[in-house]
Design an enzyme around this catalytic site. Structure first.
Site, PDB file in Angstrom:
ATOM      1  N   HIS A  39      41.884  31.922 -45.628  1.00 30.96           N
ATOM      2  CA  HIS A  39      41.937  32.839 -44.487  1.00 30.96           C
ATOM      3  C   HIS A  39      41.854  32.020 -43.199  1.00 30.96           C
ATOM      4  O   HIS A  39      41.689  30.803 -43.241  1.00 30.96           O
ATOM      5  CB  HIS A  39      40.780  33.846 -44.544  1.00 30.96           C
ATOM      6  N   LYS A  59      40.594  26.806 -48.000  1.00 32.98           N
ATOM      7  CA  LYS A  59      40.353  28.053 -47.286  1.00 32.98           C
ATOM      8  C   LYS A  59      41.632  28.898 -47.291  1.00 32.98           C
ATOM      9  O   LYS A  59      42.710  28.398 -46.986  1.00 32.98           O
ATOM     10  CB  LYS A  59      39.939  27.724 -45.839  1.00 32.98           C
TER      11      LYS A  59
END
Length: 227
Positions: free
Chosen positions: A118, A116
């Site tokens: 973000h 991921k």
């Protein structure tokens, strides 16, 4: 030799379920071998079944690591459970909850399949692995590929694999004279703890007088088994 109480419990739970979790007959494995039994841990897919499996895992873990999650735990005792995506995710959450219910509080974490970029970012969700002794949780070590990848993830995050716990050890040879579990133990230098071993199933069948199934299991073990 009789099966451990937790192995017997999970065997009985599997056979009592309406779902075909543990079956006896003739089954072709990925290896091409014809097996007299098939244990599908993916079918522990209701709340009550997952609770039974988590309880058996907790029993096996406490047998292997009596101090885990306690104030007296030594520096080599695992501090975090790690479940490789995807099957390991519900397992570590359920096992950590069951251990906590018994007064043993331990962290758990798992990996994302895709990193991921973000929010909090990263590929690990849950308790940090860095600087921790980690117990990897899985259902069955088949070829050992997934467990080796889990070990690499733990190491890349700065953790140290302290042990592995799996649901089933088929106790049969891999490519050589050792079983896949024995190969993993030798390669990674850690102990593999199993909730159920093939010998537990044989012992349970003998105790229950299911002699035809026991004979088929014994013949398979004589052909493919390891000590």
């Amino acid at each position: 030799m009789s099966a451990t109480s937790y192995a017997a419990s999970i065997i009985e739970t599997a056979l009592a379920s309406e779902q075909p979790i543990l079956r006896f007959g003739t089954f072709t494995l990925k290896s091409g071998r014809s097996s007299p039994y098939f244990f599908n841990f993916g079918l522990f897919n209701t709340g009550s079944l997952l609770l039974a499996l988590a309880s058996a895992f907790a029993d096996a873990i406490l047998d292997a690591y009596p101090e885990i999650g306690s104030s007296s735990a030594g520096p080599d005792t695992p501090k975090v459970l790690f479940g490789p995506a995807y099957k390991g995710i519900p397992l570590v959450a359920a096992i950590a909850s069951e251990l906590a219910r018994r007064g043993r509080d331990i962290g758990y974490s798992y990996n994302r399949k895709e990193k991921k970029d973000h929010g909090e970012g990263g590929s690990i969700v849950g308790a940090p692995l860095k600087g921790q002794k980690v117990l990897i949780v899985d259902d069955v070590i088949t070829a050992g590929t997934a467990i080796r990848e889990a070990h690499k993830i733990v190491e890349s995050e700065g953790g140290q694999t302290a042990g592995i716990v799996e649901a089933l050890d088929r106790e049969e040879r891999g490519q050589g004279e050792l079983s896949t579990v024995q190969e993993v133990e030798k390669e990674l230098g850690v102990k593999v703890t199993s909730v159920v071993k093939m010998r537990d199933i044989v012992a349970w069948l003998k105790e229950k007088g299911k002699l035809d199934e026991m004979k088929a299991m014994e013949e398979y073990r004589a052909k493919w088994g390891v000590n």
